[in-house]
Design a protein around this motif. Structure first.
Motif, PDB file in Angstrom:
ATOM      1  N   GLY B 165       0.806  -1.210   0.000  1.00  0.00           N
ATOM      2  CA  GLY B 165       0.000   0.000   0.000  1.00  0.00           C
ATOM      3  C   GLY B 165       0.840   1.261   0.000  1.00  0.00           C
ATOM      4  N   LEU B 166       2.087   1.166   0.504  1.00  0.00           N
ATOM      5  CA  LEU B 166       2.975   2.335   0.457  1.00  0.00           C
ATOM      6  C   LEU B 166       3.605   2.451  -0.930  1.00  0.00           C
ATOM      7  CD1 LEU B 166       4.751   2.125   3.920  1.00  0.00           C
ATOM      8  CD2 LEU B 166       2.854   3.603   3.243  1.00  0.00           C
ATOM      9  N   LYS B 167       4.084   3.672  -1.222  1.00  0.00           N
ATOM     10  CA  LYS B 167       4.654   3.862  -2.556  1.00  0.00           C
ATOM     11  C   LYS B 167       6.161   3.658  -2.586  1.00  0.00           C
ATOM     12  CE  LYS B 167       1.153   6.808  -4.597  1.00  0.00           C
ATOM     13  NZ  LYS B 167       0.826   8.132  -5.134  1.00  0.00           N
ATOM     14  N   VAL B 168       6.818   4.024  -1.488  1.00  0.00           N
ATOM     15  CA  VAL B 168       8.282   3.994  -1.527  1.00  0.00           C
ATOM     16  C   VAL B 168       8.825   2.763  -0.823  1.00  0.00           C
ATOM     17  CG1 VAL B 168       8.582   6.482  -1.694  1.00  0.00           C
ATOM     18  CG2 VAL B 168       8.382   5.405   0.551  1.00  0.00           C
ATOM     19  N   TYR B 169       9.962   2.345  -1.308  1.00  0.00           N
ATOM     20  CA  TYR B 169      10.647   1.217  -0.705  1.00  0.00           C
ATOM     21  C   TYR B 169      11.709   1.731   0.269  1.00  0.00           C
ATOM     22  CZ  TYR B 169       8.813  -2.106  -4.147  1.00  0.00           C
ATOM     23  OH  TYR B 169       8.011  -2.909  -4.892  1.00  0.00           O
ATOM     24  N   THR B 170      11.955   0.974   1.302  1.00  0.00           N
ATOM     25  CA  THR B 170      13.090   1.227   2.192  1.00  0.00           C
ATOM     26  C   THR B 170      14.226   0.312   1.744  1.00  0.00           C
ATOM     27  OG1 THR B 170      11.630   1.783   4.002  1.00  0.00           O
ATOM     28  CG2 THR B 170      13.859   1.132   4.586  1.00  0.00           C
ATOM     29  N   VAL B 171      15.416   0.860   1.744  1.00  0.00           N
ATOM     30  CA  VAL B 171      16.549   0.110   1.195  1.00  0.00           C
ATOM     31  C   VAL B 171      17.484  -0.315   2.316  1.00  0.00           C
ATOM     32  CG1 VAL B 171      18.406   0.139  -0.496  1.00  0.00           C
ATOM     33  CG2 VAL B 171      16.417   1.619  -0.812  1.00  0.00           C
ATOM     34  N   LEU B 172      17.840  -1.558   2.311  1.00  0.00           N
ATOM     35  CA  LEU B 172      18.905  -2.058   3.186  1.00  0.00           C
ATOM     36  C   LEU B 172      20.051  -2.491   2.281  1.00  0.00           C
ATOM     37  CD1 LEU B 172      16.773  -4.307   5.569  1.00  0.00           C
ATOM     38  CD2 LEU B 172      17.637  -2.008   6.032  1.00  0.00           C
ATOM     39  N   GLU B 173      21.250  -2.057   2.621  1.00  0.00           N
ATOM     40  CA  GLU B 173      22.386  -2.347   1.752  1.00  0.00           C
ATOM     41  C   GLU B 173      23.414  -3.187   2.487  1.00  0.00           C
ATOM     42  OE1 GLU B 173      22.163   1.933  -0.579  1.00  0.00           O
ATOM     43  OE2 GLU B 173      23.462   1.683   1.159  1.00  0.00           O
ATOM     44  N   ALA B 174      24.069  -4.047   1.737  1.00  0.00           N
ATOM     45  CA  ALA B 174      25.131  -4.861   2.338  1.00  0.00           C
ATOM     46  C   ALA B 174      26.228  -5.043   1.302  1.00  0.00           C
ATOM     47  CB  ALA B 174      24.587  -6.217   2.752  1.00  0.00           C
ATOM     48  N   ARG B 175      27.463  -5.004   1.775  1.00  0.00           N
ATOM     49  CA  ARG B 175      28.576  -5.215   0.848  1.00  0.00           C
ATOM     50  C   ARG B 175      28.515  -6.642   0.307  1.00  0.00           C
ATOM     51  NH1 ARG B 175      34.037  -2.967   3.017  1.00  0.00           N
ATOM     52  NH2 ARG B 175      34.110  -4.873   4.199  1.00  0.00           N
ATOM     53  N   ALA B 176      28.824  -6.765  -0.953  1.00  0.00           N
ATOM     54  CA  ALA B 176      28.638  -8.057  -1.609  1.00  0.00           C
ATOM     55  C   ALA B 176      29.543  -9.126  -1.018  1.00  0.00           C
ATOM     56  CB  ALA B 176      28.924  -7.914  -3.093  1.00  0.00           C
ATOM     57  N   ASP B 177      28.996 -10.297  -0.937  1.00  0.00           N
ATOM     58  CA  ASP B 177      29.755 -11.467  -0.516  1.00  0.00           C
ATOM     59  C   ASP B 177      29.060 -12.671  -1.145  1.00  0.00           C
ATOM     60  OD1 ASP B 177      31.662 -12.931   0.685  1.00  0.00           O
ATOM     61  OD2 ASP B 177      31.365 -12.096   2.681  1.00  0.00           O
ATOM     62  N   ASP B 178      29.713 -13.813  -1.085  1.00  0.00           N
ATOM     63  CA  ASP B 178      29.093 -14.989  -1.701  1.00  0.00           C
ATOM     64  C   ASP B 178      27.785 -15.343  -1.002  1.00  0.00           C
ATOM     65  OD1 ASP B 178      31.163 -15.000  -3.355  1.00  0.00           O
ATOM     66  OD2 ASP B 178      32.217 -16.689  -2.455  1.00  0.00           O
ATOM     67  N   ARG B 179      27.821 -15.293   0.330  1.00  0.00           N
ATOM     68  CA  ARG B 179      26.612 -15.556   1.107  1.00  0.00           C
ATOM     69  C   ARG B 179      26.468 -14.435   2.126  1.00  0.00           C
ATOM     70  NH1 ARG B 179      25.348 -21.172   0.746  1.00  0.00           N
ATOM     71  NH2 ARG B 179      27.010 -22.245  -0.352  1.00  0.00           N
ATOM     72  N   LEU B 180      25.319 -13.912   2.216  1.00  0.00           N
ATOM     73  CA  LEU B 180      25.118 -12.859   3.215  1.00  0.00           C
ATOM     74  C   LEU B 180      23.681 -12.873   3.689  1.00  0.00           C
ATOM     75  CD1 LEU B 180      23.755 -10.147   1.540  1.00  0.00           C
ATOM     76  CD2 LEU B 180      25.969 -10.404   0.477  1.00  0.00           C
ATOM     77  N   SER B 181      23.493 -12.226   4.836  1.00  0.00           N
ATOM     78  CA  SER B 181      22.168 -12.169   5.423  1.00  0.00           C
ATOM     79  C   SER B 181      21.863 -10.714   5.747  1.00  0.00           C
ATOM     80  CB  SER B 181      22.150 -13.029   6.695  1.00  0.00           C
ATOM     81  OG  SER B 181      20.886 -12.946   7.283  1.00  0.00           O
TER      82      SER B 181
END
Lengths: 589, 227
Positions: B165-181
């Motif tokens: 229902g909201l228009k904007v997304y919230t962004v979570l960023e993480a430095r790339a790795d083979d596996r990450l959470s």
């Protein structure tokens, strides 16, 4: 919860997520209405946000690549060396000075790069910043296998903590200065180095506007394992044609005298290269060098000594006028005991010819002593051809080196008499002869002129069956070479597409009547595409397949033949190539 | 238990506002200029503009694919075999469905064939996301992401989420790795009844250009919060 301001504990509870729904609703309503609490909340949240990053860094400390202390920051707190900058992770310090460091770093894509950092101890030094930005601007435009490739430039930090970074491809090797400490260079090596550097300078001087490096010296020349030389550090480089400023950039001893007052021209880098070569040969730094004395100690041939003297002449007008001329002269030298022919040999050969000996045949070396033209009344001429290796005939006399080998292009003819017309002829097996009348005059005292001659291939389809293979064909009658009209279209189709009955037959080598290159002018370039794609021939030689980019051609009218790979379509076009310009066009067959 | 602050930032703090705008990519103006130069047979000019096009922040995946395709073409024209092969490998990674035609000029075609000869597992970017279909409110939700990036292009992984229902997304960023959470914080999932959260995950290059996506801004994935 107070109606006035939220307590620190309440803010902390909110951030920790321990409030129930009613408390949270009241809290949020207060924060929206109260700026002070909103700011307090943001401050608390920022601390929270930084915790994971701090924690992550804390568990993975790195050893500083410079001072070897453990550090968790992006920059070592002790020595200031960067650990991470702009996504690049540094691996080693390659060089450092008062104004910055050069790191070996790993790019995000895993590539190894040289990361140059400019640092400020107090306030940013305008000159340093300008040099740094200039290096980025210059490198961005350059594309040469012996110049590091520009990758990225960026800043890191703010105010006095600001750092400038420039990433460029990493050149693996050893600087000539480093190499000098463990190695003694001989003439053969320095000539090879000088040739490679001159090729780079020819490229830089061929750009529009030309680029002058201004800080050419052994420490800025990197020798790779394969012995190729790379020119680095364009921090002092400048595009020629800009307003001269009264600032000095360069290194004392290597920079020519006029550069001290900010004057640079095409000869400046040549002077620096000459001093570099002398430094390599004598192992004496230029500032402590007595050229005349040290030269007597250097074990080099007189020809190279003369060449170096001209390179390092104090007055710019006494030096080679350009890198191309200097390169031609260097290639014309013979590092062994052989020397380039003087007029003495030429006259000797002529005398023999007059005596009835077949001096003009291909296999008759002629070496006779003879009258020498005064050096004060003579000049020199460097002759080159495309392709190289053409034999030189001057006034009908075939020229030979002292050792008996034919003199071939590129070569330098020395001591040509002022004001006299010489008839120069180039011969190469499989190519038609090319003739020019040349004259050296007193205004070119001591300088070397360069004359680029383009040899014409003999038409492969009609070889002369009667003459011996080694005998060159008679001189082709020279037709007048009118300049093509300046207003002509980039590509002017001359023949419509037609099926070829013999697809693999060599294309016609001659230009159309009235369409010929203009002699004596610098070459130009073409970018070309065709639909469908074709192989492009000029005078029987393939220039490659379309699309073509930056193909060098003689200036003037040039006729090209386009042919599809299956030979079913072909087309001839005439184009006007302008000196030092690039013409771009597309042709449909 | 300190991580919920991230959610607060993304919802309230001024610093987080910009993090809510990155859901859609922007058309790249430099690509159009590069194509124009290419059409005008100015290959050197096009090459110069292309570098700027690559560095343009927030490239769409399609734009990036076109940029690398054009870059590969120009490098092939300039006879840069290794570069053009890598460019085409990146292009194929961004557009795996590409089917080569036979009308390309010879030197471009041969370079493209070199790239095509590289096994897909050595060039394709693979992004796999694991997230429960239903989660409890006020509980951090880990998004487990696996990245396979043989070309070493991925600099960062972003998880973009919003309450339905909201228009904007919230962004979570993480430095790339083979596996990450990447954890969607508990404060983003309040306990005010059942509701859906839309999300998608994307891998971006160092200039924020989209290299791979699971879900998208217009067709997001969903998970349910609450009973």
């Amino acid at each position: 919860m107070s109606a006035e301001h939220l307590s620190p504990d309440a803010i902390s509870d909110f951030v920790m997520g321990t409030l129930d729904d009613a408390e949270r609703t009241a809290f949020e309503a207060h924060v929206i209405a109260c700026d002070a609490c909103s700011e307090a909340l943001a401050a608390e949240a920022r601390v929270e946000l930084s915790m994971p990053a701090i924690a992550e860094a804390a568990v993975r400390p790195d050893q500083c690549i410079s001072c070897r202390r453990l550090t968790v920051e992006d920059r070592c707190g002790h020595c200031g060396a960067a650990r991470v900058a702009g996504g690049y992770r540094t691996r080693a310090v390659l060089a450092q000075g008062p104004k910055g460091r050069v790191y070996l770093a790993t790019a995000p894509d895993g590539a190894r790069v040289a990361l140059k950092e400019l640092i400020f101890t107090q306030v940013p030094d305008f000159k340093s910043v300008e040099a740094f930005e200039r290096e980025g601007q210059v490198l961005r435009q350059l594309e040469h296998p012996r110049i590091p490739q520009y990758i990225d430039s960026f800043t890191d930090g703010e105010g006095v903590n600001m750092r400038f970074f420039l990433a460029q491809s990493y050149v693996e090797g050893e600087s000539l200065l480093e190499r000098l400490s463990t190695h003694r260079f001989d003439e053969r090596e320095v000539r090879g180095i000088a040739e490679q550097v001159l090729e780079v300078l020819v490229y830089l001087q061929g750009l529009s506007p030309a680029v002058t490096h201004r800080d050419l010296k052994p420490s800025n020349l990197i020798q790779r394992e394969d012995q190729s030389i790379v020119l680095v550090d364009f921090g002092s480089a400048r595009e020629r044609g800009h307003t001269v400023q009264g600032t000095f950039a360069g290194t004392f001893g290597f920079a020519p005298p006029e550069q001290l007052v900010g004057i640079v021209d095409a000869t400046s880098d040549l002077y620096a290269l000459g001093m570099t070569v002398i430094h390599l040969l004598t192992r004496v730094v230029p500032t402590a060098l007595d050229v005349s004395y040290e030269f007597t100690k250097a074990n080099i041939t007189p020809a190279l000594r003369r060449w170096l003297s001209k390179m390092t002449a104090p007055r710019p007008r006494d030096r080679f006028p350009s890198a191309a001329v200097a390169l031609g002269a260097l290639r014309g030298l013979d590092s062994e005991r052989r020397r380039v022919p003087t007029l003495a040999w030429i006259f000797g050969a002529a005398a023999v010819a007059a005596g009835g000996i077949a001096a003009s045949t291909w296999r008759s070396p002629v070496l006779l002593p003879l009258p020498v033209v005064s050096a004060a009344r003579s000049g020199a001429l460097t002759v080159d051809s495309t392709p190289p290796g053409a034999q030189l005939v001057l006034d009908g006399v075939l020229l030979f080196k002292e050792g008996g080998d034919p003199l071939v292009t590129p070569s330098t003819l020395e001591r040509l008499e002022y004001g006299r017309d010489y008839r120069l002829e180039l011969r190469k097996e499989g190519y038609a002869r090319v003739e020019r009348t040349i004259r050296i005059d007193a205004t070119n005292d001591g300088s070397i002129q360069e004359l680029v001659l383009v040899a014409e291939p003999v038409q492969a389809a009609s070889p002369s069956p009667s003459g011996p293979p080694s005998s060159p064909p008679p001189p082709a009658p020279r037709t007048p070479r009118p300049r093509a009209p300046a207003s002509s279209a980039p590509a002017r189709p001359e023949a419509s597409a037609k099926p070829s009955s013999t697809p693999l037959e060599s294309p016609a080598p001659k230009e159309a009547p009235g369409c010929e290159p203009t002699p004596g002018e610098p070459p130009g370039f073409i970018n070309m595409d065709s639909i469908p794609w074709t192989e492009v021939f000029w005078r029987g030689t393939s220039l490659g397949e379309t699309p073509l980019s930056r193909v060098k051609l003689p200036s003037g009218c040039v006729q090209l033949l386009l042919r599809t790979p299956d030979g079913t379509l072909e087309k001839k076009i005439s184009i006007l190539v302008e000196p030092n310009r690039t013409k771009s066009f597309r042709v449909e067959l | 238990m300190r991580s919920p602050a991230i959610v607060f930032l993304s919802l309230f703090a001024p610093a987080a506002a910009s993090a809510q705008t990155g859901a859609t990519c922007r058309p790249n103006p430099h690509l159009a200029r590069a194509l124009e130069s290419y059409r005008n047979v100015d290959y050197s000019g096009a090459a110069g503009v292309l570098q700027r096009a690559i560095e343009y922040y927030g490239n769409c995946r399609d734009d990036l694919a076109e940029i690398y395709r054009l870059k590969g073409t120009i490098d092939a024209i300039h006879g840069e075999r290794e570069r053009c092969q890598r460019d085409f490998e990146i292009f194929l990674a961004l557009r795996p469905s590409f089917t080569p035609g036979s009308k390309e000029p010879g030197k471009i075609q041969s370079c493209l064939e070199l790239a095509l000869a590289t096994p897909p597992e050595k060039r394709e970017i693979h992004l796999e996301v694991q997230l429960a279909a239903k989660v409890e409110p006020k509980t951090p939700v880990p998004v487990r992401i696996e990245v396979r990036d043989p070309l070493r292009l991925v600099a960062e992984v972003q998880v973009l989420f919003r309450r339905e229902g909201l228009k904007v997304y919230t962004v979570l960023e993480a430095r790339a790795d083979d596996r990450l959470s990447v954890v969607i914080p508990s404060l983003a999932l309040p306990a005010d009844g059942g509701y859906a959260v839309e999300y998608f995950v994307r891998a971006v290059d160092r200039w924020g250009g989209t290299l791979a996506e699971v879900g998208s801004a217009k067709a997001p994935l969903r998970f349910w919060v609450g009973p």
